[in-house]
Design a protein around this motif. Sequence first.
Motif, PDB file in Angstrom:
ATOM      1  N   LYS A 269       0.858  -1.180   0.000  1.00 26.43           N
ATOM      2  CA  LYS A 269       0.000   0.000   0.000  1.00 26.43           C
ATOM      3  C   LYS A 269       0.896   1.232   0.000  1.00 26.43           C
ATOM      4  CE  LYS A 269      -3.771  -2.239   2.428  1.00 26.43           C
ATOM      5  NZ  LYS A 269      -4.650  -2.213   3.578  1.00 26.43           N
ATOM      6  N   PRO A 270       0.849   2.022  -1.081  1.00 16.55           N
ATOM      7  CA  PRO A 270       1.702   3.211  -1.118  1.00 16.55           C
ATOM      8  C   PRO A 270       1.190   4.291  -0.162  1.00 16.55           C
ATOM      9  CG  PRO A 270       0.312   3.145  -3.051  1.00 16.55           C
ATOM     10  CD  PRO A 270       0.096   1.856  -2.298  1.00 16.55           C
ATOM     11  N   ARG A 271       2.112   5.032   0.399  1.00 10.89           N
ATOM     12  CA  ARG A 271       1.752   6.173   1.235  1.00 10.89           C
ATOM     13  C   ARG A 271       1.672   7.415   0.348  1.00 10.89           C
ATOM     14  NH1 ARG A 271       6.724   5.571   5.165  1.00 10.89           N
ATOM     15  NH2 ARG A 271       7.579   5.603   3.092  1.00 10.89           N
ATOM     16  N   LYS A 272       0.974   8.416   0.790  1.00 12.21           N
ATOM     17  CA  LYS A 272       0.868   9.645   0.012  1.00 12.21           C
ATOM     18  C   LYS A 272       2.237  10.254  -0.255  1.00 12.21           C
ATOM     19  CE  LYS A 272      -3.755  11.091   1.346  1.00 12.21           C
ATOM     20  NZ  LYS A 272      -4.565  12.147   1.969  1.00 12.21           N
ATOM     21  N   THR A 273       3.142  10.108   0.687  1.00 13.69           N
ATOM     22  CA  THR A 273       4.480  10.682   0.506  1.00 13.69           C
ATOM     23  C   THR A 273       5.302   9.898  -0.508  1.00 13.69           C
ATOM     24  OG1 THR A 273       5.308   9.376   2.359  1.00 13.69           O
ATOM     25  CG2 THR A 273       4.559  11.614   2.845  1.00 13.69           C
ATOM     26  N   ASP A 274       4.873   8.668  -0.843  1.00 15.88           N
ATOM     27  CA  ASP A 274       5.598   7.855  -1.811  1.00 15.88           C
ATOM     28  C   ASP A 274       5.099   8.061  -3.244  1.00 15.88           C
ATOM     29  OD1 ASP A 274       7.099   6.752   0.212  1.00 15.88           O
ATOM     30  OD2 ASP A 274       5.750   5.048   0.492  1.00 15.88           O
ATOM     31  N   VAL A 275       4.030   8.834  -3.425  1.00 15.45           N
ATOM     32  CA  VAL A 275       3.454   9.056  -4.746  1.00 15.45           C
ATOM     33  C   VAL A 275       3.791  10.462  -5.194  1.00 15.45           C
ATOM     34  CG1 VAL A 275       1.325   9.127  -6.096  1.00 15.45           C
ATOM     35  CG2 VAL A 275       1.577   7.448  -4.273  1.00 15.45           C
ATOM     36  N   GLU A 276       4.338  10.572  -6.400  1.00 10.78           N
ATOM     37  CA  GLU A 276       4.721  11.881  -6.932  1.00 10.78           C
ATOM     38  C   GLU A 276       4.165  12.016  -8.349  1.00 10.78           C
ATOM     39  OE1 GLU A 276       8.756  14.005  -8.505  1.00 10.78           O
ATOM     40  OE2 GLU A 276       8.919  12.683  -6.777  1.00 10.78           O
TER      41      GLU A 276
END
Length: 68
Positions: free
Chosen positions: A38-45
Amino acid sequence: ETLKAQLTELNAQMETEIDRLEERFDPESEELETIGLKPRKTDVEVRLLRLAWAPYRTAGLGLEPAWK
């Protein structure tokens, strides 16, 4: 005759070794493990965002381009 017998024996050993290696490295016999991430918001760019628009209007039963 001795050389032919040795060659036959070496070929048999080679075939046995090839079969053993094929069984050992067969990808279909490999046990797979499923891992959920599950990606975190900080891991999505978001690097690039584009918007495309094609003007359409409904007329009659189907869709027709507005520029028609």
